[in-house]
Design a protein around this motif. Structure first.
Motif, PDB file in Angstrom:
ATOM      1  N   ILE A  84      -5.044   8.935  11.670  1.00 60.05           N
ATOM      2  CA  ILE A  84      -5.271   7.621  11.056  1.00 60.05           C
ATOM      3  C   ILE A  84      -6.225   7.721   9.856  1.00 60.05           C
ATOM      4  O   ILE A  84      -6.414   6.739   9.140  1.00 60.05           O
ATOM      5  CB  ILE A  84      -5.823   6.607  12.076  1.00 60.05           C
ATOM      6  N   GLN A  85      -6.797   8.898   9.648  1.00 58.12           N
ATOM      7  CA  GLN A  85      -7.678   9.096   8.502  1.00 58.12           C
ATOM      8  C   GLN A  85      -6.984   9.769   7.320  1.00 58.12           C
ATOM      9  O   GLN A  85      -7.621  10.036   6.296  1.00 58.12           O
ATOM     10  CB  GLN A  85      -8.892   9.930   8.925  1.00 58.12           C
ATOM     11  N   ILE A  86      -5.699  10.037   7.433  1.00 56.18           N
ATOM     12  CA  ILE A  86      -4.971  10.644   6.322  1.00 56.18           C
ATOM     13  C   ILE A  86      -5.040   9.693   5.118  1.00 56.18           C
ATOM     14  O   ILE A  86      -4.646   8.526   5.225  1.00 56.18           O
ATOM     15  CB  ILE A  86      -3.502  10.909   6.702  1.00 56.18           C
ATOM     16  N   PRO A  87      -5.522  10.152   3.975  1.00 57.54           N
ATOM     17  CA  PRO A  87      -5.714   9.262   2.816  1.00 57.54           C
ATOM     18  C   PRO A  87      -4.415   9.022   2.033  1.00 57.54           C
ATOM     19  O   PRO A  87      -4.268   9.424   0.878  1.00 57.54           O
ATOM     20  CB  PRO A  87      -6.745  10.020   1.972  1.00 57.54           C
ATOM     21  N   TRP A  88      -3.477   8.341   2.644  1.00 56.60           N
ATOM     22  CA  TRP A  88      -2.178   8.096   2.024  1.00 56.60           C
ATOM     23  C   TRP A  88      -2.322   7.321   0.722  1.00 56.60           C
ATOM     24  O   TRP A  88      -3.193   6.457   0.593  1.00 56.60           O
ATOM     25  CB  TRP A  88      -1.274   7.298   2.958  1.00 56.60           C
ATOM     26  N   ILE A  89      -1.458   7.609  -0.225  1.00 53.56           N
ATOM     27  CA  ILE A  89      -1.362   6.803  -1.442  1.00 53.56           C
ATOM     28  C   ILE A  89      -0.248   5.793  -1.213  1.00 53.56           C
ATOM     29  O   ILE A  89       0.938   6.128  -1.234  1.00 53.56           O
ATOM     30  CB  ILE A  89      -1.056   7.669  -2.683  1.00 53.56           C
ATOM     31  N   TYR A  90      -0.630   4.549  -0.977  1.00 56.18           N
ATOM     32  CA  TYR A  90       0.345   3.498  -0.694  1.00 56.18           C
ATOM     33  C   TYR A  90       0.744   2.734  -1.957  1.00 56.18           C
ATOM     34  O   TYR A  90       1.917   2.413  -2.163  1.00 56.18           O
ATOM     35  CB  TYR A  90      -0.218   2.513   0.332  1.00 56.18           C
ATOM     36  N   ASN A  91      -0.244   2.427  -2.785  1.00 56.69           N
ATOM     37  CA  ASN A  91       0.002   1.627  -3.977  1.00 56.69           C
ATOM     38  C   ASN A  91      -0.177   2.483  -5.226  1.00 56.69           C
ATOM     39  O   ASN A  91      -1.220   3.110  -5.419  1.00 56.69           O
ATOM     40  CB  ASN A  91      -0.952   0.431  -4.031  1.00 56.69           C
ATOM     41  N   ILE A  92       0.838   2.516  -6.066  1.00 58.02           N
ATOM     42  CA  ILE A  92       0.815   3.337  -7.273  1.00 58.02           C
ATOM     43  C   ILE A  92       0.479   2.458  -8.481  1.00 58.02           C
ATOM     44  O   ILE A  92       1.197   1.503  -8.773  1.00 58.02           O
ATOM     45  CB  ILE A  92       2.170   4.034  -7.485  1.00 58.02           C
ATOM     46  N   ARG A  93      -0.611   2.786  -9.166  1.00 56.59           N
ATOM     47  CA  ARG A  93      -1.001   2.035 -10.366  1.00 56.59           C
ATOM     48  C   ARG A  93      -0.376   2.649 -11.612  1.00 56.59           C
ATOM     49  O   ARG A  93      -0.020   1.932 -12.546  1.00 56.59           O
ATOM     50  CB  ARG A  93      -2.524   2.026 -10.500  1.00 56.59           C
ATOM     51  N   CYS A  94      -0.281   3.973 -11.659  1.00 57.67           N
ATOM     52  CA  CYS A  94       0.296   4.655 -12.810  1.00 57.67           C
ATOM     53  C   CYS A  94       1.673   5.192 -12.436  1.00 57.67           C
ATOM     54  O   CYS A  94       1.782   6.083 -11.589  1.00 57.67           O
ATOM     55  CB  CYS A  94      -0.613   5.801 -13.275  1.00 57.67           C
ATOM     56  N   VAL A  95       2.707   4.658 -13.057  1.00 53.01           N
ATOM     57  CA  VAL A  95       4.077   5.060 -12.705  1.00 53.01           C
ATOM     58  C   VAL A  95       4.394   6.465 -13.193  1.00 53.01           C
ATOM     59  O   VAL A  95       5.378   7.071 -12.750  1.00 53.01           O
ATOM     60  CB  VAL A  95       5.105   4.069 -13.287  1.00 53.01           C
ATOM     61  N   HIS A  96       3.585   7.005 -14.083  1.00 51.25           N
ATOM     62  CA  HIS A  96       3.846   8.337 -14.623  1.00 51.25           C
ATOM     63  C   HIS A  96       3.302   9.444 -13.722  1.00 51.25           C
ATOM     64  O   HIS A  96       4.032  10.368 -13.361  1.00 51.25           O
ATOM     65  CB  HIS A  96       3.253   8.474 -16.029  1.00 51.25           C
ATOM     66  N   CYS A  97       2.028   9.344 -13.349  1.00 54.38           N
ATOM     67  CA  CYS A  97       1.420  10.425 -12.568  1.00 54.38           C
ATOM     68  C   CYS A  97       1.260  10.082 -11.094  1.00 54.38           C
ATOM     69  O   CYS A  97       0.888  10.939 -10.297  1.00 54.38           O
ATOM     70  CB  CYS A  97       0.063  10.808 -13.154  1.00 54.38           C
ATOM     71  N   CYS A 149       8.244  11.917 -13.899  1.00 55.08           N
ATOM     72  CA  CYS A 149       7.060  11.350 -13.255  1.00 55.08           C
ATOM     73  C   CYS A 149       6.626  12.251 -12.113  1.00 55.08           C
ATOM     74  O   CYS A 149       7.345  13.179 -11.721  1.00 55.08           O
ATOM     75  CB  CYS A 149       7.337   9.938 -12.716  1.00 55.08           C
ATOM     76  N   ASN A 150       5.447  11.990 -11.610  1.00 50.36           N
ATOM     77  CA  ASN A 150       4.927  12.689 -10.436  1.00 50.36           C
ATOM     78  C   ASN A 150       4.603  11.678  -9.349  1.00 50.36           C
ATOM     79  O   ASN A 150       4.184  10.556  -9.626  1.00 50.36           O
ATOM     80  CB  ASN A 150       3.647  13.464 -10.779  1.00 50.36           C
ATOM     81  N   ARG A 151       4.800  12.092  -8.113  1.00 49.27           N
ATOM     82  CA  ARG A 151       4.346  11.315  -6.967  1.00 49.27           C
ATOM     83  C   ARG A 151       3.586  12.248  -6.031  1.00 49.27           C
ATOM     84  O   ARG A 151       3.969  13.403  -5.844  1.00 49.27           O
ATOM     85  CB  ARG A 151       5.529  10.682  -6.225  1.00 49.27           C
ATOM     86  N   SER A 152       2.496  11.735  -5.480  1.00 48.71           N
ATOM     87  CA  SER A 152       1.662  12.519  -4.568  1.00 48.71           C
ATOM     88  C   SER A 152       1.575  11.819  -3.221  1.00 48.71           C
ATOM     89  O   SER A 152       1.641  10.581  -3.154  1.00 48.71           O
ATOM     90  CB  SER A 152       0.256  12.701  -5.142  1.00 48.71           C
ATOM     91  N   ALA A 153       1.401  12.608  -2.169  1.00 51.30           N
ATOM     92  CA  ALA A 153       1.350  12.044  -0.818  1.00 51.30           C
ATOM     93  C   ALA A 153       0.006  11.415  -0.509  1.00 51.30           C
ATOM     94  O   ALA A 153      -0.071  10.301   0.018  1.00 51.30           O
ATOM     95  CB  ALA A 153       1.679  13.128   0.216  1.00 51.30           C
ATOM     96  N   ILE A 154      -1.075  12.117  -0.849  1.00 51.22           N
ATOM     97  CA  ILE A 154      -2.410  11.674  -0.449  1.00 51.22           C
ATOM     98  C   ILE A 154      -3.389  11.808  -1.609  1.00 51.22           C
ATOM     99  O   ILE A 154      -3.133  12.507  -2.584  1.00 51.22           O
ATOM    100  CB  ILE A 154      -2.939  12.493   0.749  1.00 51.22           C
ATOM    101  N   SER A 155      -4.514  11.121  -1.486  1.00 45.10           N
ATOM    102  CA  SER A 155      -5.605  11.263  -2.453  1.00 45.10           C
ATOM    103  C   SER A 155      -6.420  12.509  -2.106  1.00 45.10           C
ATOM    104  O   SER A 155      -6.549  12.881  -0.937  1.00 45.10           O
ATOM    105  CB  SER A 155      -6.513  10.027  -2.424  1.00 45.10           C
ATOM    106  N   TYR A 156      -6.985  13.121  -3.136  1.00 48.20           N
ATOM    107  CA  TYR A 156      -7.719  14.372  -2.942  1.00 48.20           C
ATOM    108  C   TYR A 156      -9.158  14.075  -2.513  1.00 48.20           C
ATOM    109  O   TYR A 156     -10.117  14.299  -3.237  1.00 48.20           O
ATOM    110  CB  TYR A 156      -7.694  15.188  -4.225  1.00 48.20           C
ATOM    111  N   THR A 157      -9.296  13.561  -1.318  1.00 49.22           N
ATOM    112  CA  THR A 157     -10.599  13.243  -0.748  1.00 49.22           C
ATOM    113  C   THR A 157     -11.245  14.517  -0.201  1.00 49.22           C
ATOM    114  O   THR A 157     -10.586  15.560  -0.102  1.00 49.22           O
ATOM    115  CB  THR A 157     -10.437  12.226   0.386  1.00 49.22           C
ATOM    116  N   PRO A 158     -12.535  14.465   0.175  1.00 52.80           N
ATOM    117  CA  PRO A 158     -13.157  15.656   0.782  1.00 52.80           C
ATOM    118  C   PRO A 158     -12.393  16.175   2.000  1.00 52.80           C
ATOM    119  O   PRO A 158     -12.302  17.389   2.201  1.00 52.80           O
ATOM    120  CB  PRO A 158     -14.557  15.143   1.160  1.00 52.80           C
TER     121      PRO A 158
END
Length: 293
Positions: A62-75, A96-105
């Motif tokens: 439940i702590q996986i930092p998923w990227i749910y909302n995309i602000r930049c459609v390019h990266c 374009c690029n899509r990523s699964a998660i944010s690069y948190t610690p």
């Protein structure tokens, strides 16, 4: 009655199991004990309950930092991206690029365990996380939902990855991007093909500025010999009807582990498209990365 055929014999105050029941009971108890004694690959604690992700306990999942909302459609950044609005970034070689998660610690630790410390237990977990992002891409770029692109990621022809130099490959023993790309290809029944090579080591990009990254990556990659013919044979072998009808237009999914400035993906996409155009083939390149910094 033979002992091995005896099922249950009742004696006063006791219940005795026949010989056929003992191995089954032992196997069940061993499985139950093993299940309850497993440790979470992320936190290292004993976990009786695991999430849908391999080796990950529910608490960590439940702590996986998923990227749910995309602000930049390019990266694919979840926040405003000052890089993608720069004039020198308007000419992109990938769509374009899509990523699964944010690069948190936490994400940095998980990727570091896999990439630098060779902790193989993180491989299946990170592959499943990336595959979740791939499924989201398929939905986002499906033809009936998308008006920006005529092509759909539903029709990816070839999965490839960002290569590492021979020096890095010798040090680590594997290419983390290739492992992730092969998992995506296998889980979605897509052909994987290594299309790129990295002739020389460019050093760790995490210690470089944005301008240094871009300058370093300008001539860092090259394509494999006879690239276009190999792509054609792989596509035909996969039996893609759309690809066979449009052999001069191919969709590539380019996979890497971390998106920082996009200079690595830009450099890879540039040499791929330029070489393909020499043979009269247009490449539509989409990028998929595990984490977005």
């Amino acid at each position: 009655m033979k002992p091995e055929t005896m099922l249950v014999r009742k004696l006063p105050g006791k219940v005795h199991f026949g010989m056929g029941m003992i191995p089954r009971t032992r196997l069940f108890l061993n499985w139950l004990f093993h299940r309850q004694s497993q440790t979470c690959v992320a936190c290292g604690k004993l976990a009786g309950h695991f999430s849908e992700f391999t080796g990950l306990c529910t608490h960590c999942s439940i702590q996986i930092p998923w990227i749910y909302n995309i602000r930049c459609v390019h990266c694919g950044r979840p926040t405003f991206c000052p890089d993608c609005v720069r004039p020198d970034r308007l000419a992109r070689y990938y769509i374009c690029n899509r990523s699964a998660i944010s690069y948190t610690p936490m994400a940095r630790e998980w990727i570091g365990q896999f990439k630098y410390r060779g902790n193989e237990k993180f491989g299946p977990l990170l592959g499943e996380i990336l595959n979740r992002a791939y499924q989201a891409m398929r939905h986002e770029f499906a033809g009936h939902n998308c008006t920006r692109f005529k092509r759909s990621l539903w029709d990816v022809d070839i999965v490839t990855c960002v290569p590492v130099s021979e020096k890095r490959l010798t040090e680590r023993g594997f290419n983390q991007a290739q492992i992730l790309a092969e998992k995506i290809a296998k889980q979605n029944k897509l052909p994987f093909l290594s299309l790129l090579v990295r002739p020389q080591d460019t050093g760790k990009q995490s210690f470089k500025s944005k301008n240094e990254r871009m300058n370093t990556m300008n001539n860092a990659f090259s394509v494999i010999p006879n690239m276009v013919n190999l792509m054609d044979s792989f596509i035909l072998k996969a039996g893609s009807q759309r690809a066979m009808e449009h052999m001069h237009s191919v969709t590539i999914l380019l996979v890497d582990d971390i998106y920082t400035t996009g200079s690595t993906l830009q450099a890879c996409a540039r040499v791929l498209r330029e070489k393909a155009l020499e043979q009269g083939v247009h490449l539509a390149i989409f990028c998929l990365t595990l984490a977005r910094s």
